[in-house]
Design a protein around this motif. Sequence first.
Motif, PDB file in Angstrom:
ATOM      1  N   ALA A   1      39.001  28.746  -3.350  1.00  0.00           N
ATOM      2  CA  ALA A   1      39.408  29.780  -2.412  1.00  0.00           C
ATOM      3  C   ALA A   1      38.374  30.896  -2.395  1.00  0.00           C
ATOM      4  N   PHE A   2      38.528  31.822  -1.452  1.00  0.00           N
ATOM      5  CA  PHE A   2      37.669  33.002  -1.353  1.00  0.00           C
ATOM      6  C   PHE A   2      36.206  32.649  -1.116  1.00  0.00           C
ATOM      7  N   VAL A   3      35.803  32.632   0.101  1.00  0.00           N
ATOM      8  CA  VAL A   3      34.413  32.391   0.479  1.00  0.00           C
ATOM      9  C   VAL A   3      33.875  31.135  -0.216  1.00  0.00           C
ATOM     10  N   ALA A   4      34.620  30.052  -0.066  1.00  0.00           N
ATOM     11  CA  ALA A   4      34.216  28.739  -0.582  1.00  0.00           C
ATOM     12  C   ALA A   4      33.912  28.759  -2.076  1.00  0.00           C
ATOM     13  N   GLY A   5      34.674  29.540  -2.832  1.00  0.00           N
ATOM     14  CA  GLY A   5      34.501  29.542  -4.282  1.00  0.00           C
ATOM     15  C   GLY A   5      33.219  30.185  -4.751  1.00  0.00           C
ATOM     16  N   ASN A   6      32.756  31.188  -4.033  1.00  0.00           N
ATOM     17  CA  ASN A   6      31.504  31.875  -4.360  1.00  0.00           C
ATOM     18  C   ASN A   6      31.337  32.100  -5.861  1.00  0.00           C
ATOM     19  N   PHE A   7      30.121  31.955  -6.336  1.00  0.00           N
ATOM     20  CA  PHE A   7      29.810  32.065  -7.763  1.00  0.00           C
ATOM     21  C   PHE A   7      30.413  33.307  -8.415  1.00  0.00           C
ATOM     22  N   LEU A   8      30.187  34.478  -7.827  1.00  0.00           N
ATOM     23  CA  LEU A   8      30.677  35.696  -8.449  1.00  0.00           C
ATOM     24  C   LEU A   8      32.195  35.795  -8.385  1.00  0.00           C
ATOM     25  N   VAL A   9      32.780  35.339  -7.290  1.00  0.00           N
ATOM     26  CA  VAL A   9      34.236  35.433  -7.147  1.00  0.00           C
ATOM     27  C   VAL A   9      34.927  34.531  -8.153  1.00  0.00           C
ATOM     28  N   ARG A  10      34.454  33.319  -8.289  1.00  0.00           N
ATOM     29  CA  ARG A  10      35.124  32.396  -9.217  1.00  0.00           C
ATOM     30  C   ARG A  10      34.798  32.705 -10.678  1.00  0.00           C
ATOM     31  N   SER A  11      33.775  33.548 -10.901  1.00  0.00           N
ATOM     32  CA  SER A  11      33.386  33.905 -12.272  1.00  0.00           C
ATOM     33  C   SER A  11      33.886  35.279 -12.692  1.00  0.00           C
ATOM     34  N   ARG A  12      34.724  35.898 -11.889  1.00  0.00           N
ATOM     35  CA  ARG A  12      35.137  37.284 -12.157  1.00  0.00           C
ATOM     36  C   ARG A  12      35.804  37.449 -13.530  1.00  0.00           C
ATOM     37  N   VAL A  13      36.601  36.466 -13.936  1.00  0.00           N
ATOM     38  CA  VAL A  13      37.267  36.569 -15.229  1.00  0.00           C
ATOM     39  C   VAL A  13      36.249  36.475 -16.366  1.00  0.00           C
ATOM     40  N   LYS A  14      35.171  35.731 -16.159  1.00  0.00           N
ATOM     41  CA  LYS A  14      34.110  35.648 -17.164  1.00  0.00           C
ATOM     42  C   LYS A  14      33.456  37.010 -17.372  1.00  0.00           C
ATOM     43  N   PHE A  15      33.283  37.761 -16.291  1.00  0.00           N
ATOM     44  CA  PHE A  15      32.746  39.118 -16.431  1.00  0.00           C
ATOM     45  C   PHE A  15      33.730  39.997 -17.186  1.00  0.00           C
ATOM     46  N   ALA A  16      35.005  39.901 -16.869  1.00  0.00           N
ATOM     47  CA  ALA A  16      36.011  40.717 -17.553  1.00  0.00           C
ATOM     48  C   ALA A  16      36.066  40.404 -19.039  1.00  0.00           C
ATOM     49  N   ALA A  17      35.780  39.154 -19.404  1.00  0.00           N
ATOM     50  CA  ALA A  17      35.792  38.758 -20.814  1.00  0.00           C
ATOM     51  C   ALA A  17      34.717  39.477 -21.624  1.00  0.00           C
ATOM     52  N   HIS A  18      33.725  40.035 -20.951  1.00  0.00           N
ATOM     53  CA  HIS A  18      32.690  40.820 -21.626  1.00  0.00           C
ATOM     54  C   HIS A  18      33.063  42.304 -21.682  1.00  0.00           C
ATOM     55  N   ASP A  19      34.323  42.604 -21.435  1.00  0.00           N
ATOM     56  CA  ASP A  19      34.830  43.979 -21.430  1.00  0.00           C
ATOM     57  C   ASP A  19      34.227  44.803 -20.300  1.00  0.00           C
ATOM     58  N   PHE A  20      34.048  44.168 -19.150  1.00  0.00           N
ATOM     59  CA  PHE A  20      33.623  44.871 -17.942  1.00  0.00           C
ATOM     60  C   PHE A  20      34.833  45.053 -17.027  1.00  0.00           C
ATOM     61  N   ILE A  21      34.988  46.262 -16.480  1.00  0.00           N
ATOM     62  CA  ILE A  21      35.903  46.428 -15.350  1.00  0.00           C
ATOM     63  C   ILE A  21      35.258  45.714 -14.170  1.00  0.00           C
ATOM     64  N   VAL A  22      36.029  44.903 -13.478  1.00  0.00           N
ATOM     65  CA  VAL A  22      35.486  44.079 -12.402  1.00  0.00           C
ATOM     66  C   VAL A  22      36.114  44.466 -11.068  1.00  0.00           C
ATOM     67  N   ALA A  23      35.259  44.726 -10.076  1.00  0.00           N
ATOM     68  CA  ALA A  23      35.710  44.946  -8.701  1.00  0.00           C
ATOM     69  C   ALA A  23      35.026  43.914  -7.815  1.00  0.00           C
ATOM     70  N   VAL A  24      35.808  43.036  -7.193  1.00  0.00           N
ATOM     71  CA  VAL A  24      35.272  42.014  -6.294  1.00  0.00           C
ATOM     72  C   VAL A  24      35.517  42.498  -4.874  1.00  0.00           C
ATOM     73  N   VAL A  25      34.454  42.779  -4.149  1.00  0.00           N
ATOM     74  CA  VAL A  25      34.533  43.516  -2.897  1.00  0.00           C
ATOM     75  C   VAL A  25      34.849  42.618  -1.701  1.00  0.00           C
ATOM     76  N   ASP A  26      35.789  43.065  -0.889  1.00  0.00           N
ATOM     77  CA  ASP A  26      36.120  42.424   0.378  1.00  0.00           C
ATOM     78  C   ASP A  26      35.328  43.097   1.496  1.00  0.00           C
ATOM     79  N   ALA A  27      35.296  42.492   2.679  1.00  0.00           N
ATOM     80  CA  ALA A  27      34.745  43.165   3.853  1.00  0.00           C
ATOM     81  C   ALA A  27      35.670  44.322   4.220  1.00  0.00           C
ATOM     82  N   PRO A  28      35.126  45.457   4.671  1.00  0.00           N
ATOM     83  CA  PRO A  28      35.982  46.595   5.010  1.00  0.00           C
ATOM     84  C   PRO A  28      36.806  46.339   6.268  1.00  0.00           C
ATOM     85  N   SER A  29      37.747  47.227   6.518  1.00  0.00           N
ATOM     86  CA  SER A  29      38.707  47.028   7.604  1.00  0.00           C
ATOM     87  C   SER A  29      38.070  46.960   8.978  1.00  0.00           C
TER      88      SER A  29
END
Length: 293
Positions: free
Chosen positions: A78-106
């Motif tokens: 899901a989400f932009v055909a499983g884009n690398f950063l989107v599907r890896s967001r939890v991996k970033f959080a595991a490094h104790d990073f706050i993660v914001a995955v950006v959508d297109a604006p309104s």
Amino acid sequence: MNRALHLIVLLGILSFATWNLALGEDASIVSIITPRGAQQSFILIKPDHAIASVILFAGGSGNLQLNRVPPPQVGPYAFVAGNFLVRSRVKFAAHDFIVAVVDAPSDRPRGMSGSFRLSNDHAIDIGAIADYLKRQADVPVWLVGTSAGSWSAARGAIAAGRDGIAAGSIDGLVLTSTVTRIAPGSSLAKLFPEVARDYPDGVVGMALPEIRVPTLIVSHSEDACEFTPAVDAPALARRLTHAAKVAIVLLSGGDPPRSDPCEAYAAHGYYGVETQAVDRIAEFIAANSKRGP
């Protein structure tokens, strides 16, 4: 009026009981109104003891459709055909990073074009997200973009370097599978004709000398996408003449591709080496983040 007063959390930390079913993780969907009046949504993941924040920019149109009702499912495809950063967001959080995955604006309901990613309006939105994250935790904020998202990440870092939009809010930059070639008549040139005309060498042609924050360039040696060849990483690095530090990470290996060479489930999207990619990015962020005054 102070920028903080413009940042109205519309959706805020939504009911975890509701959103966790959709997101499958300890995450929420946040929406703010940026100083230019656009609604900007993003997935937010907040670890307990954050050491940095990362703003992730997917490739393609960057259209995650986070405000769709019912909310979109967040599975591996899901989400932009499983884009690398989107599907890896939890991996970033595991490094104790706050993660914001950006959508297109309104005001970009069909997603972000190349020209919008390079625009002043987009830089304003990026600065607003960075300010929001700074209020969640006083830790460094890094921009991380992949493929077409590399335009967004670079644009935000350039704005910070100009001591104007987002000034002081951006602490580092990571470019992955960076767009460095747009051949005339190519599919990308047809999709983004204005960008192809003005920036035939993609991100390389942007005002990179204005970037002052530490910058990491990540490429995959087997990336077969014609727009993001790993061989262009040194040329990209040479343009970052005023960055506090510049490094290149070249990855290899992974799983056999299951998508087009320019899509997510190929070397272009670090398919099968997501963990290695995120780990190398996290190492650079941890080593080059200023902590405290």
